[in-house]
Design a protein around this motif. Structure first.
Motif, PDB file in Angstrom:
ATOM      1  N   SER A 185       0.810  -1.214   0.000  1.00 55.33           N
ATOM      2  CA  SER A 185       0.000   0.000   0.000  1.00 55.33           C
ATOM      3  C   SER A 185       0.846   1.268   0.000  1.00 55.33           C
ATOM      4  CB  SER A 185      -0.926   0.011   1.213  1.00 55.33           C
ATOM      5  OG  SER A 185      -0.174   0.117   2.408  1.00 55.33           O
ATOM      6  N   TRP A 227      -0.280  12.896   2.446  1.00 58.13           N
ATOM      7  CA  TRP A 227      -1.636  12.891   3.013  1.00 58.13           C
ATOM      8  C   TRP A 227      -1.843  14.113   3.901  1.00 58.13           C
ATOM      9  CZ3 TRP A 227      -6.499  11.380   3.550  1.00 58.13           C
ATOM     10  CH2 TRP A 227      -7.110  11.457   4.792  1.00 58.13           C
ATOM     11  N   THR A 250      -4.645   8.846  -0.961  1.00 59.70           N
ATOM     12  CA  THR A 250      -4.673   7.380  -0.934  1.00 59.70           C
ATOM     13  C   THR A 250      -4.638   6.801   0.480  1.00 59.70           C
ATOM     14  OG1 THR A 250      -2.281   7.325  -1.279  1.00 59.70           O
ATOM     15  CG2 THR A 250      -3.673   7.109  -3.233  1.00 59.70           C
ATOM     16  N   ALA A 296      -6.426   7.630   2.905  1.00 57.06           N
ATOM     17  CA  ALA A 296      -7.815   7.470   3.344  1.00 57.06           C
ATOM     18  C   ALA A 296      -8.352   6.093   2.938  1.00 57.06           C
ATOM     19  CB  ALA A 296      -8.693   8.572   2.757  1.00 57.06           C
ATOM     20  N   PHE A 297      -7.986   5.628   1.773  1.00 59.27           N
ATOM     21  CA  PHE A 297      -8.438   4.318   1.318  1.00 59.27           C
ATOM     22  C   PHE A 297      -7.764   3.197   2.115  1.00 59.27           C
ATOM     23  CE2 PHE A 297      -9.084   7.055  -2.391  1.00 59.27           C
ATOM     24  CZ  PHE A 297     -10.442   6.860  -2.564  1.00 59.27           C
ATOM     25  N   MET A 334      -6.704   3.506   5.239  1.00 60.86           N
ATOM     26  CA  MET A 334      -7.328   3.524   6.569  1.00 60.86           C
ATOM     27  C   MET A 334      -8.725   2.917   6.519  1.00 60.86           C
ATOM     28  SD  MET A 334      -6.091   6.997   8.486  1.00 60.86           S
ATOM     29  CE  MET A 334      -6.614   8.158   7.265  1.00 60.86           C
ATOM     30  N   GLY A 335      -9.497   3.246   5.490  1.00 61.87           N
ATOM     31  CA  GLY A 335     -10.827   2.655   5.349  1.00 61.87           C
ATOM     32  C   GLY A 335     -10.753   1.143   5.174  1.00 61.87           C
ATOM     33  N   GLY A 336      -9.729   0.703   4.439  1.00 63.97           N
ATOM     34  CA  GLY A 336      -9.534  -0.726   4.241  1.00 63.97           C
ATOM     35  C   GLY A 336      -9.139  -1.452   5.516  1.00 63.97           C
ATOM     36  N   ILE A 396     -10.114   0.007   8.814  1.00 60.87           N
ATOM     37  CA  ILE A 396     -11.147   0.295   9.819  1.00 60.87           C
ATOM     38  C   ILE A 396     -12.425  -0.499   9.558  1.00 60.87           C
ATOM     39  CG2 ILE A 396     -12.662   2.108  10.710  1.00 60.87           C
ATOM     40  CD1 ILE A 396     -10.273   4.047  10.305  1.00 60.87           C
ATOM     41  N   LEU A 397     -12.869  -0.548   8.331  1.00 59.98           N
ATOM     42  CA  LEU A 397     -14.130  -1.249   8.031  1.00 59.98           C
ATOM     43  C   LEU A 397     -14.086  -2.739   8.384  1.00 59.98           C
ATOM     44  CD1 LEU A 397     -15.174   0.510   4.712  1.00 59.98           C
ATOM     45  CD2 LEU A 397     -16.132   0.840   7.000  1.00 59.98           C
TER      46      LEU A 397
END
Length: 143
Positions: free
Chosen positions: A20, A31, A41, A43-44, A46-48, A50-51
């Motif tokens: 990543s 960032w 990027t 954010a993606f 972290m979302g990958g 956290i979710l």
């Protein structure tokens, strides 16, 4: 068996950090550069992270791990001075260097002195934190 699974999970995590780009300090600092050459990027990434963790907390509630032990309970939601100060210090270090603990360890695979200096400094801070925290508590709450 737990050691093998821990090694596999840690290796998978480190590989994910490398793939990543989170071990690239310029990506992390990009960032944070919202008024310059901003790089969204992270954010993606972290979302990958956290979710799936939100889903994992829901699925593991009330269950036992397959390899023994227990799942940790979610931490209490309390905002205190120690949390705020620790978060500010963590964020300052992350912003200045462009690494947090996981990517810092993964970046050791690149070789070079920079990653080693950061890791040693991070470990020194982690070792000093309990003593410094106790001193700050005594100053804030004199008996």
């Amino acid at each position: 068996m737990r050691g093998v699974l821990a090694f596999f999970a840690g290796s998978l995590f480190g590989t994910g950090l490398l793939v990543s780009g989170m071990t690239d300090t310029t990506k992390v600092q990009g960032w944070l550069d919202i008024f310059g050459n901003w790089d969204p990027t992270l954010a993606f990434v972290m979302g990958g992270a956290i979710l799936p963790m939100v889903i994992a907390w829901r699925l593991t509630h009330g269950r036992e791990p397959a390899v023994g032990g227990t799942f940790p309970e979610p931490p209490p939601v309390e905002l205190d001075r120690r949390l705020v100060v620790g978060s500010v210090l963590f964020g300052m270090g992350w912003g200045l260097v462009g690494l947090c603990p996981g990517p810092a360890m993964a970046s050791l695979s690149y070789g070079g002195v920079g990653g080693v200096v950061f890791l040693v400094s991070m470990l020194a801070g982690m070792l000093a934190a309990p003593t410094l925290g106790a001193k700050l508590d005594r100053v804030a709450n004199p008996a």
